[in-house]
Design a protein around this motif. Structure first.
Motif: not given
Length: 430
Positions: A296-306
């Motif tokens: 869940k935390m990774m799903n939150t960070m992924m858009p910003l990282m992308s």
């Protein structure tokens, strides 16, 4: 791990997968070339579509698992509440058994979702490797760099010059490799193409300034590469950050919009994709719950990282991220509708029958093992309530002793045990 990025990634696990995906990418380029369409951006989109369609069965299993986990969540939470303040060994074992029984009832495992992700991850990493180094896997794209590369290699000081390119740092070890220093032609060619494949438009123009005699070859190579790299007016070999700087320098302000759209769309599509993913209820399994929380935390960070990566990496990688997120979102919508129409209760009833048959089979096997244990030569004091008479026990022991006496090899443990047995029998008779 090989340092020759162009000559295909050589990692032990990802390398072979990337090689297979490379054949697929080359096939896509071949088909596009047949219809006279030379475009890396379109090839990347088609390549991504094919890969994600192949991964659909795994995606389906993952979403089905999430739906079933949401259904069994209340039962698992009830078990947790039942043993909340009980930390003794018996209570912990009982809690584990009841939890496993619930998982068996629904036909899933505690690591079901994680297993699907672990299977997909190497494939997606290999896909990234292929897209990042297309000339390594597509011969028609690699050939575009010739004969210019050979002419550039022949120029004095060209190796030192291209090492000053912005993205040349990642290939520094290749220039120090013994194959490069020793003059291995294929290695040197691959190293130069590695750097040129990541070179910006500014880097290419600097070659014309440094080596005026190669100006015509530079223009010819750039023209051929533009056929592949031009996608909706953008050079996908350049990063959006470079495109923006170059656009302002040359007054081509409309390119700024396209350059900004790539990281923005990458983040937006990634965010939509995470919102469409089914949420998982508490499973009652600490390890599974921890992994779900991390996901869940990774799903939150992924858009910003992308957004960040797509702004700094070549635009082609941004196209891949956008295409992948769009395809996954479509898959989520279609599969969710299909799973919602399924009769979950019927699936649960079917899994109950399977679990009952499995338990019955396990019970029979346990009873058989107990019977074998009752006639073991290590268990002399047999419980007479086991169902085996004393006469049957003695007969089984007699046969076992005769077998080992006849078949024991001289000097073996069995032979020595037989000698000890004979010695004890003689002494007991005395």
């Amino acid at each position: 791990m090989s340092n020759i990025l162009l000559t295909q990634y050589q990692g032990m696990f990802i390398g072979p997968i990337a090689k297979i995906l490379g054949y697929l990418m080359e096939g896509i380029f071949y088909v596009l070339d047949m219809i006279n369409v030379h475009n890396s951006g379109l090839a990347i989109i088609l390549f991504t579509i094919v890969i994600y369609l192949c991964l659909t069965p795994l995606t389906y299993k993952q979403q089905k698992f999430s739906k079933l986990q949401a259904k069994m969540g209340p039962e698992l939470q009830a078990i947790q509440a039942k043993y909340k303040n009980k930390k003794d060994n018996d209570s912990m074992m009982a809690m584990n058994q009841e939890t496993q029984a619930v998982y068996a009832k629904y036909g899933v495992s505690a690591s079901g979702s994680c297993v699907q992700l672990l299977i997909q991850m190497p494939i997606l990493l290999a896909l990234y490797r292929v897209i990042y180094a297309i000339p390594a896997y597509v011969a028609s794209v690699k050939e575009v760099f010739f004969p210019f590369v050979d002419k550039l290699i022949a120029q004095k000081g060209s190796a030192e010059f291209i090492q000053n390119f912005a993205n040349a740092g990642m290939y520094a070890k290749q220039f120090e490799n013994e194959s490069f220093v020793g003059g291995v032609t294929s290695y040197i060619q691959n190293t130069y193409i590695d750097v040129l494949n990541r070179a910006s438009t500014g880097d290419w123009l600097s070659l014309k300034t440094q080596y005026p005699s190669l100006s015509a070859d530079v223009d010819m190579t750039l023209s051929a590469l533009d056929k592949y790299n031009n996608f909706l007016g953008l050079n996908i070999a350049n990063s959006p950050s470079f495109i923006i700087k170059d656009a302002f320098a040359n007054g081509s302000y409309f390119l700024v919009i396209g350059a900004i759209l790539i990281p923005f769309l990458a983040a937006a599509t990634q965010w939509i994709n995470t919102k469409l993913m089914p949420t998982q209820a508490s499973s009652g399994n600490a390890q599974a719950d921890q992994m779900a929380s991390q996901m869940k935390m990774m799903n939150t960070m992924m858009p910003l990282m992308s957004a960040f990566f797509c702004f700094t990496l070549p635009a082609g990688m941004g196209i891949y991220w956008i295409a992948g997120a769009v395809i996954r979102s479509i898959q989520q919508i279609v599969l969710n509708k299909h799973i919602d129409k399924m009769d979950i209760n019927a699936i649960i009833d079917k899994n109950k029958d399977k679990a009952a048959k499995k338990m019955e089979k396990k019970k029979v096997q346990t009873e058989r093992m107990q019977q074998y244990a009752n006639v073991s030569t290590r268990n002399i004091n047999v419980n007479k309530t086991s169902g085996i008479s004393e006469t049957e026990r003695e007969e089984a022991l007699k046969k076992a002793n005769e077998y080992y006496s006849k078949n024991a090899k001289p000097g073996s443990m069995a032979a020595k045990a037989g000698m000890v047995k004979e010695y004890n029998e003689k002494n007991s008779k005395r």
